[in-house]
Structure formats: structure tokens, C-alpha cells
Design a protein around this motif. Structure first.
Motif, mmCIF file in Angstrom:
data_model
loop_
_atom_site.group_PDB
_atom_site.id
_atom_site.type_symbol
_atom_site.label_atom_id
_atom_site.label_comp_id
_atom_site.label_asym_id
_atom_site.label_seq_id
_atom_site.Cartn_x
_atom_site.Cartn_y
_atom_site.Cartn_z
ATOM 1 N N ARG A 221 0.815 -1.222 0.000
ATOM 2 C CA ARG A 221 0.000 0.000 0.000
ATOM 3 C C ARG A 221 0.846 1.267 0.000
ATOM 4 O O ARG A 221 0.385 2.330 -0.426
ATOM 5 C CB ARG A 221 -0.926 -0.001 1.220
ATOM 6 N N ILE A 222 2.062 1.183 0.497
ATOM 7 C CA ILE A 222 2.942 2.352 0.490
ATOM 8 C C ILE A 222 3.209 2.796 -0.943
ATOM 9 O O ILE A 222 3.321 3.988 -1.238
ATOM 10 C CB ILE A 222 4.269 2.023 1.211
ATOM 11 N N THR A 225 -0.365 4.058 -2.958
ATOM 12 C CA THR A 225 -0.953 5.344 -2.581
ATOM 13 C C THR A 225 -0.235 6.527 -3.233
ATOM 14 O O THR A 225 -0.682 7.660 -3.091
ATOM 15 C CB THR A 225 -0.918 5.532 -1.047
ATOM 16 N N LYS A 226 0.861 6.276 -3.930
ATOM 17 C CA LYS A 226 1.607 7.355 -4.567
ATOM 18 C C LYS A 226 1.070 7.617 -5.970
ATOM 19 O O LYS A 226 0.466 6.756 -6.612
ATOM 20 C CB LYS A 226 3.098 7.004 -4.632
ATOM 21 N N GLU A 271 7.171 12.319 -4.752
ATOM 22 C CA GLU A 271 5.787 12.718 -4.502
ATOM 23 C C GLU A 271 5.653 14.231 -4.425
ATOM 24 O O GLU A 271 4.725 14.820 -4.974
ATOM 25 C CB GLU A 271 5.300 12.077 -3.201
ATOM 26 N N ARG A 281 -2.384 16.951 -6.149
ATOM 27 C CA ARG A 281 -2.588 16.985 -4.704
ATOM 28 C C ARG A 281 -2.122 18.336 -4.185
ATOM 29 O O ARG A 281 -1.201 18.950 -4.718
ATOM 30 C CB ARG A 281 -1.802 15.867 -4.003
ATOM 31 N N GLU A 285 -1.838 17.933 1.551
ATOM 32 C CA GLU A 285 -2.118 16.512 1.387
ATOM 33 C C GLU A 285 -0.836 15.729 1.103
ATOM 34 O O GLU A 285 -0.628 14.640 1.656
ATOM 35 C CB GLU A 285 -3.117 16.302 0.245
ATOM 36 N N THR A 286 0.016 16.290 0.257
ATOM 37 C CA THR A 286 1.280 15.628 -0.053
ATOM 38 C C THR A 286 2.152 15.507 1.189
ATOM 39 O O THR A 286 2.748 14.457 1.466
ATOM 40 C CB THR A 286 2.041 16.402 -1.136
ATOM 41 N N ILE A 289 0.948 12.755 3.477
ATOM 42 C CA ILE A 289 1.294 11.407 2.994
ATOM 43 C C ILE A 289 2.754 11.089 3.296
ATOM 44 O O ILE A 289 3.086 10.010 3.794
ATOM 45 C CB ILE A 289 1.011 11.292 1.483
ATOM 46 N N LYS A 292 3.331 10.743 7.031
ATOM 47 C CA LYS A 292 2.770 9.474 7.502
ATOM 48 C C LYS A 292 3.715 8.320 7.229
ATOM 49 O O LYS A 292 3.948 7.468 8.095
ATOM 50 C CB LYS A 292 1.415 9.218 6.824
ATOM 51 N N ASP A 293 4.284 8.283 6.021
ATOM 52 C CA ASP A 293 5.241 7.226 5.684
ATOM 53 C C ASP A 293 6.483 7.320 6.564
ATOM 54 O O ASP A 293 6.991 6.309 7.056
ATOM 55 C CB ASP A 293 5.646 7.315 4.208
#
Length: 315
Positions: A221-222, A225-226, A271, A281, A285-286, A289, A292-293
Motif C-alpha cells: 500500500r505504500i 498510494t503514490k 511525490e 494533490r 495533502e502531499t 502522505i 505518515k510514511d
């Protein structure tokens, strides 16, 4: 068979599966996502062929040492105990939670705690280099090209992109194996016999077959989601850059490093550049993300070091 041999085999099997399920999928994530329409066994056969080639080359070129010299500073373990099996169990638990964890820190620190500082320095340097390279490449070189990829993402790519993507995956996969094999073979004798090599290849192929059958699991999922990572052309560029960075650090020194942090850094830099250039994005939002990673990676790092040092204290 004594307890030491039982713990050795258990540690090897658990480490093999844990490293494949967490670290390997980070490396093969773009390959899986961009080839999701293809049978899993075809992708497995391709990755397996590269894996076997790297194993055999390492066995011949390094006189039976599959770690490619990465364990030169790690003393060989003569007697295995129960606490050496804990690190790969923790990796499996974190993988189930979708947390990218550095198997290098968690496994190798248990066997050589004195090497933690050098591994940490090289790994964080890897994140920084990968972030800057990812951002600059996509901001200065790939901005127009990536925008074109996004605009034509629904079109069928030309056949040469399939060839290029599989070649870039082969290059990246081989560089990752050379870096991270040490995290698995640390549980085994430094010098492999031919019988051990055959058994090792069989086990690793079986573990990879299961992971490919599951299409990567939680860690995948990492990647998905990009922005536009399912496009085979974008995946080709990501894999090639990632492979070059790993090759650079492989040649820089024999000190083991976390490929997890290189992976996170490259995706983060890319990203930011792609999101800002295409406006797909917002900045907020970027940032969320990427943070979060990085937060997940930091949790994995903190747990890795704590467990690695903690089990030695318990022992």
C-alpha cells in the motif's frame, strides 16, 4: 539436532519470510503494481530467476559467502539461543500492521550492536540522498515526461516500456539482494556448501512464491498510494533511480544499510515534485502522505533498535 540448531533454522526461516514480506516488497512494489494484470506466477518466475542468479554469482565470486562481505564486521554465531528468534517475529508483527521496518537494524543489531551507529548514519544519509535525487530528477528532468505519463495513463504503453520496466526491475532487484541478503544469512554459517546453497534457494523461492501470490500484502500500500505508480512507465523510472542509489551506496562502503529508508526517501522526494508540478494533490495533502510514511518508518526504526538492544539485555 540440538537446541542451537533448532533456533538457527527457526531464525533463518522467520527472517527469510519477514525480510521478503517487508523489505523485498518495498523493492518489488512498483513491479507488482504496474504488472497487476499479469499472472502472479509469471512475475514470480522472473524475480526468482534474478534471485537465483545473484545467489549463484555470490556463491562463486565470494567463495561461498552469500552476504557479499556485508557480515565482515559481524562475528559468526557459534551457539544460537531463543532470543535470537525474536527479531524476525517482531518484523512479521509490524508487517501485519503495514509498517515498513528496517530489517537491517532489527536483525543485524542483535548480532552486532556496535555496528548500530555506522548503519544508522549510512541509512539516514541514504534517505536524504534519495529524497534530494527523487525531487530534483522529477522537478528538473521528469516534470514534463511524468505529466505526459499521467495524461496518457489509460492508454496501452508501447511494448518497449514493458522490456525497459522488467530490465530496470532486474537491476534494482539484484542491487537490493546484494544489500539485504546479510539480514537472512546471518542466521547461517558464513561459508555455504553446495547442498546448503540448493536448500537456501529452494526456501527463498517458496517464500517469494507465497508473497507474489498475495500480491505484496500490507506493505504494498505504500507504493499504491503514490501518484501514478501503477503506470509501467513511471514504475520503470522509479526502479532505475532506486537501483542506481543502492548501487552507489553498495560501492561506497561494505557497511550494511536500511534500504527501507532509501525507498521512503525516493518516494517522498518524487511525490513532492510530481504533486507540485501536476497539482493533483495540495501541498498539505502531499506533506501528510510523506509525513505518515516517515512516521511509520520512524516507528519501525524505534521498535527495531529497542527490540534488538532489549533482547540482548534480556539475554
Amino acid at each position: 539436532m540440538g537446541l542451537s540448531e533448532i533456533y538457527m533454522i527457526a531464525g533463518f526461516l522467520l527472517a527469510g519470510y519477514a525480510v521478503v514480506a517487508n523489505d523485498a516488497i518495498q523493492t518489488l512494489g512498483t513491479f507488482l503494481s504496474s504488472n497487476a494484470h499479469r499472472p502472479w506466477w509469471l512475475l514470480w518466475l522472473f524475480a526468482g530467476a534474478i534471485l537465483v542468479s545473484v545467489f549463484i554469482y555470490g556463491y562463486v565470486a565470494n567463495d561461498g559467502d552469500l552476504s557479499y562481505g556485508r557480515l565482515a564486521s559481524v562475528p559468526e554465531t557459534e551457539v544460537f539461543t531463543w532470543w535470537m528468534v525474536i527479531p524476525p517475529l517482531v518484523i512479521l508483527f509490524l508487517t501485519r500492521l503495514g509498517i515498513p521496518v528496517s530489517t537491517t537494524f532489527l536483525v543485524l543489531t542483535v548480532f552486532n550492536p556496535r555496528g548500530l551507529e555506522s548503519m544508522l548514519t549510512k541509512s539516514l544519509l541514504g534517505y536524504g540522498v534519495a529524497f534530494v535525487v527523487g525531487y530534483l530528477v522529477y522537478k528538473l528532468v521528469m516534470s514534463t515526461v511524468e505529466r505526459r505519463f499521467i495524461e496518457t495513463s489509460r492508454d496501452r504503453p508501447a511494448s518497449h516500456w514493458v522490456v525497459l520496466q522488467w530490465l530496470s526491475t532486474a537491476f534494482l532487484w539484484s542491487q537490493w539482494l546484494i544489500q539485504d541478503l546479510a539480514n537472512i544469512v546471518v542466521y547461517l554459517p558464513r561459508q555455504f556448501s553446495l547442498e546448503m546453497l540448493i536448500a537456501f534457494i529452494a526456501v527463498m523461492l517458496a517464500l517469494h512464491a507465497w508473497i507474489f501470490y498475495r500480491r505484496g500484502g500490507q506493505i504494498q500500500r505504500i507504493v499504491t498510494t503514490k501518484i501514478n505508480t501503477r503506470d509501467i512507465r513511471s514504475a520503470t523510472v522509479i526502479d532505475f533511480i532506486y537501483g542506481l542509489i543502492l548501487f552507489f551506496f553498495k560501492e561506497l562502503s561494505q557497511v550494511p544499510m536500511s534500504t527501507t529508508w532509501v525507498f521512503l526517501g525516493l518516494l517522498a522526494g518524487r511525490e513532492f515534485a510530481v504533486a507540485l508540478d501536476t497539482y493533483l494533490r495540495s501541498n498539505r495533502e502531499t506533506t501528510m502522505i510523506v509525513v505518515k510514511d516517515a512516521f511509520k518508518g520512524a516507528i519501525g526504526l524505534a521498535v527495531s533498535v529497542s527490540v534488538a538492544l532489549g533482547v540482548r539485555w534480556l539475554a
